[in-house]
Design a protein around this motif. Structure first.
Motif, PDB file in Angstrom:
ATOM      1  N   UNK A   1       0.864  -1.186   0.000  1.00 34.55           N
ATOM      2  CA  UNK A   1       0.000   0.000   0.000  1.00 34.55           C
ATOM      3  C   UNK A   1       0.895   1.228   0.000  1.00 34.55           C
ATOM      4  N   UNK A   2       1.397   1.566  -1.196  1.00 37.91           N
ATOM      5  CA  UNK A   2       2.395   2.634  -1.304  1.00 37.91           C
ATOM      6  C   UNK A   2       1.824   4.007  -0.993  1.00 37.91           C
ATOM      7  N   UNK A   3       0.537   4.202  -1.174  1.00 33.64           N
ATOM      8  CA  UNK A   3      -0.074   5.513  -0.955  1.00 33.64           C
ATOM      9  C   UNK A   3      -1.351   5.352  -0.133  1.00 33.64           C
ATOM     10  N   UNK A   4      -1.222   5.043   1.158  1.00 33.04           N
ATOM     11  CA  UNK A   4      -2.402   4.739   1.972  1.00 33.04           C
ATOM     12  C   UNK A   4      -3.266   5.970   2.239  1.00 33.04           C
ATOM     13  N   UNK A   5      -4.569   5.716   2.415  1.00 34.49           N
ATOM     14  CA  UNK A   5      -5.504   6.752   2.847  1.00 34.49           C
ATOM     15  C   UNK A   5      -5.561   6.682   4.370  1.00 34.49           C
ATOM     16  N   UNK A   6      -4.942   7.635   5.034  1.00 35.53           N
ATOM     17  CA  UNK A   6      -4.796   7.545   6.501  1.00 35.53           C
ATOM     18  C   UNK A   6      -6.010   8.095   7.244  1.00 35.53           C
ATOM     19  N   UNK A   7      -6.701   9.067   6.674  1.00 38.23           N
ATOM     20  CA  UNK A   7      -7.892   9.628   7.310  1.00 38.23           C
ATOM     21  C   UNK A   7      -9.084   9.346   6.411  1.00 38.23           C
ATOM     22  N   UNK A   8     -10.108   8.700   7.006  1.00 36.40           N
ATOM     23  CA  UNK A   8     -11.182   8.170   6.168  1.00 36.40           C
ATOM     24  C   UNK A   8     -12.542   8.410   6.818  1.00 36.40           C
TER      25      UNK A   8
ATOM     26  N   UNK B   1     -21.100   2.220   5.586  1.00 44.35           N
ATOM     27  CA  UNK B   1     -20.177   2.619   4.517  1.00 44.35           C
ATOM     28  C   UNK B   1     -18.833   2.961   5.140  1.00 44.35           C
ATOM     29  N   UNK B   2     -17.765   2.536   4.457  1.00 43.56           N
ATOM     30  CA  UNK B   2     -16.437   2.805   4.990  1.00 43.56           C
ATOM     31  C   UNK B   2     -15.467   3.039   3.834  1.00 43.56           C
ATOM     32  N   UNK B   3     -14.753   4.159   3.864  1.00 41.03           N
ATOM     33  CA  UNK B   3     -13.618   4.361   2.973  1.00 41.03           C
ATOM     34  C   UNK B   3     -12.463   3.532   3.526  1.00 41.03           C
ATOM     35  N   UNK B   4     -11.835   2.736   2.676  1.00 39.31           N
ATOM     36  CA  UNK B   4     -10.776   1.863   3.149  1.00 39.31           C
ATOM     37  C   UNK B   4      -9.399   2.515   3.000  1.00 39.31           C
ATOM     38  N   UNK B   5      -8.384   1.843   3.504  1.00 39.33           N
ATOM     39  CA  UNK B   5      -7.039   2.418   3.541  1.00 39.33           C
ATOM     40  C   UNK B   5      -6.366   2.437   2.184  1.00 39.33           C
ATOM     41  N   UNK B   6      -6.922   1.716   1.193  1.00 39.90           N
ATOM     42  CA  UNK B   6      -6.343   1.690  -0.151  1.00 39.90           C
ATOM     43  C   UNK B   6      -7.026   2.732  -1.028  1.00 39.90           C
ATOM     44  N   UNK B   7      -6.242   3.351  -1.913  1.00 40.22           N
ATOM     45  CA  UNK B   7      -6.776   4.375  -2.789  1.00 40.22           C
ATOM     46  C   UNK B   7      -7.914   3.816  -3.638  1.00 40.22           C
ATOM     47  N   UNK B   8      -9.003   4.592  -3.712  1.00 40.66           N
ATOM     48  CA  UNK B   8     -10.158   4.262  -4.562  1.00 40.66           C
ATOM     49  C   UNK B   8     -10.827   2.948  -4.172  1.00 40.66           C
TER      50      UNK B   8
END
Length: 648
Positions: free
Chosen positions: A597-604, A627-634
């Motif tokens: 996960x080279x570019x994680x989404x840290x705040x979701x 619904x949940x935004x996950x740590x991976x982009x998109x």
């Protein structure tokens, strides 16, 4: 009277034809750039100036047999000659004579001579490109004569000389032929030996995918050819597919281009000397086969290299008996997967695997919200239902599970419970990663609440552990292999949350919350299975990811009738510490680890919406969406749960 009129008519026509011819064929303006349009004719273009360009769509000829149609004199330079018409005629000595430097010659028309050469280059030339015709007849000699240094000659058309198609006394860097180069060998009614390409000075690279022919030999090499690439040959059904004949010093390197089992390069050598390094030209289409007569007229001492490997197939030259005939054999299959292609297949697999890890982690995270708080006389609560989680990953993924939740309330202010989340089905989009339906996710929870009506303080702690088997089959990229293997993914974690319920209006409760969560997902190391189609199975290192996450948000509930309530929440999750892991494998040289996960989404963001209805006393039907935004982009997840709860 009639005779007198006839004489006048004939005389009038004669004068008319004379003046028309004189007007039609004029001397080309010397020492200046020339544009000769369609239908126009001029003769004897002589240049001694610099930077001249010539565009000919008409005809440029010579006024007598000792003149050239175009001559660039010593000291002059012609930047470019573009011919779509005709250069040279039956009286021309040379069609083009470059005593001075010429940049580029591009011919899609006709260049010809009956006396000397089609193109003669005494000085330097950058390139000659022929898609038309260069034709010599009568007492002429060479279609192209190079006495100076020439950069590139590219022929996709027809080059026909008398003594030779191309006669090289200077030096040619690159000669590419996909058309026809030949020498007729007939001059003034007599005949003599000729070569399609006659080499008397160095040619660095000669690539022939067309035909080169002469009455004596296709190529005569009295100098040095560094590299010769050839596809002419394979069978004798036509002139274009018969062997390329060759005479003189062998090229330093010789490669054949193989188009099929019946169309491939053949070299028929006479008077050969020296040694050549044999090879297979890049782009050849090969198979485990025997390609006959790839060389004739040579001995083993004429090869500096006669075996090797191409695209995973070993090859060697084999002499037929004691003759000078050599066959090319691909007897054994030694497939070597491409490192770049294998690396790309790992990148593709990692992207799909992100979705699989997400669905496992989402099930773990959402399970921390599982609860059972509808108690009966025995302070026991039992809830059963189902869950569906969809992940909007690269290929899409969803799974359906059955839920069983139970709790016991030893005191009115706290409860303890356990749950099991068992996969019933998994829709693994594509075939790269398949998630199994084996052992369930097991969890425990405990909660303390200040009041039973939902107001005041509530603290809840949850912990869970799960294991899911996976089968991973790499997609094939180019010459990579579809290696397959698998290992379980172990997921575990814990969460603590605290909220405070404010009764802001009748039947309305607003509850801000905070919390902390720790999750960990580990995929064990494994090795792919070897098979007839997987000759280089990869061994994978364990993949470990974990995250510590802070939670904050607010929820609200509204009991709009005594038997029913709706609720919703919105919050933010922020990772305070993460280890994203790396996806790495060995088994093919040169593979590198991939940051999982080279570019994680840290705040979701996260959100919940649901409703519950009391079917009867101590019996409740509930539906919840998360619904949940996950740590991976998109990548996001959507979960829908339905439960039926009974208090005992």
């Amino acid at each position: 009277m009639k005779l007198l009129n006839l004489k006048k008519i004939i005389l009038s026509l004669g004068f008319s034809l004379f003046f028309s011819a004189a007007a039609f064929a004029v001397t080309c303006t010397p020492n200046t750039s020339l544009v000769n349009a369609v239908g126009q004719t001029c003769t004897d273009f002589l240049n001694g100036a610099t930077g001249i360009t010539i565009q000919n769509d008409g005809t440029i000829g010579a006024s007598n047999p000792v003149f050239d149609a175009i001559k660039n004199d010593t000291g002059g330079t012609i930047t470019s000659i573009v011919n779509t018409g005709t250069i040279g005629d039956n009286t021309s000595y040379n069609g083009i004579w470059g005593a001075g430097a010429i940049g580029t010659i591009s011919n899609s028309g006709t260049i010809k001579s009956t006396t000397a050469n089609g193109i003669r280059l005494d000085a330097t030339a950058t390139s000659i490109t022929n898609s038309g015709t260069i034709l010599l007849t009568g007492a002429a000699t060479n279609a192209i004569l190079t006495l100076g240094s020439t950069g590139t000659i590219t022929n996709t058309g027809t080059i026909t000389g008398v003594t030779s198609g191309i006669y090289n006394i200077g030096a040619i860097t690159t000669l590419n032929n996909s058309g026809a180069i030949s020498a007729a060998g007939v001059s003034g009614g007599g005949s003599f030996s000729t070569a399609g390409v006659d080499v008397h000075a160095a040619i660095t690279t000669l690539t022939n995918t067309g035909s080169i022919r002469g009455t004596d030999t296709g190529i005569n090499n009295a100098s040095i050819i560094t590299t010769l690439n050839n596809s002419q040959g394979g069978n004798s059904s036509s002139a274009a597919t018969t062997a390329l004949t060759y005479k003189g010093a062998l090229p330093t390197n010789y490669s054949i281009l193989i188009n099929s089992t019946t169309n491939y390069g053949q070299l028929a050598v006479t008077s050969g000397s020296g040694a050549t390094a044999f090879g297979i030209y890049t782009g050849s289409v090969i198979s485990a086969n025997r390609y006959t007569s790839v060389f004739t007229g040579v001995t083993g001492s004429n090869f500096s290299v006669n075996s090797g490997t191409y695209n995973g197939l070993t090859w060697n030259l084999s002499q037929v008996g004691t003759s000078g005939v050599w066959d090319l054999l691909f007897p054994t299959y030694v497939f070597v997967p491409s490192t770049p292609n294998t690396q790309q297949s790992l990148v593709n697999t990692a992207q799909v695997l992100q979705g699989t890890v997400t669905v496992v982690n989402t099930a773990l995270t959402n399970s921390f919200s599982y609860d059972c708080n509808e108690f009966g006389a025995n302070n026991i609560c039992v809830s059963a239902g189902g869950r569906n989680t969809a992940v909007s990953a690269m290929n899409g993924l969803n799974n359906t599970s059955g839920l069983l939740i139970a709790a016991y309330r030893p005191h009115s202010n706290y409860r303890i419970g356990a749950y099991a989340d068992q996969n019933l089905s998994v829709n693994n989009a594509g075939s790269t990663v398949n998630l199994g339906n084996n052992t369930p996710l097991i969890g425990l929870f405990g909660a303390w609440n200040e009041r039973l009506d939902g107001t005041g303080t509530e603290v809840k702690v949850s912990a869970a552990y799960g294991q899911k088997n996976t089968t991973v089959t790499r997609s094939v990229v180019g010459t990579s292999e579809a290696g397959s293997g698998g290992a379980p993914i172990n997921s575990q974690g814990a969460q603590v949350t605290a909220k405070y319920g404010f009764g802001i209006a009748e039947n309305v409760i607003v509850s801000p919350y905070i919390g902390m969560r720790y999750t960990q997902n580990n995929m064990n190391s494994y090795t792919e299975s070897a098979s007839s189609s997987v000759t280089a199975p990869l061994t994978y290192s364990a993949l470990n990811t974990n995250a510590t996450t802070a939670l904050a948000g607010v929820g609200a509930s509204y009991k709009f009738i005594p038997q029913a309530v709706v609720f919703a929440s919105a919050g933010v999750e922020t990772d305070t510490n993460t280890a994203n892991g790396s996806y790495s494998a060995t088994g093919v040289n040169g593979l590198t680890a991939i940051n999982f996960n080279a570019n994680p989404v840290r705040t979701r963001p996260t959100a919940t919406l649901g409703a519950a209805y009391d079917v009867a006393k101590n019996q409740r039907l509930g539906v919840t969406g998360i619904y949940r935004q996950e740590a991976y982009q998109a990548v996001s997840s959507t979960t829908v749960m339905a439960t039926y709860t009974i208090g005992l």
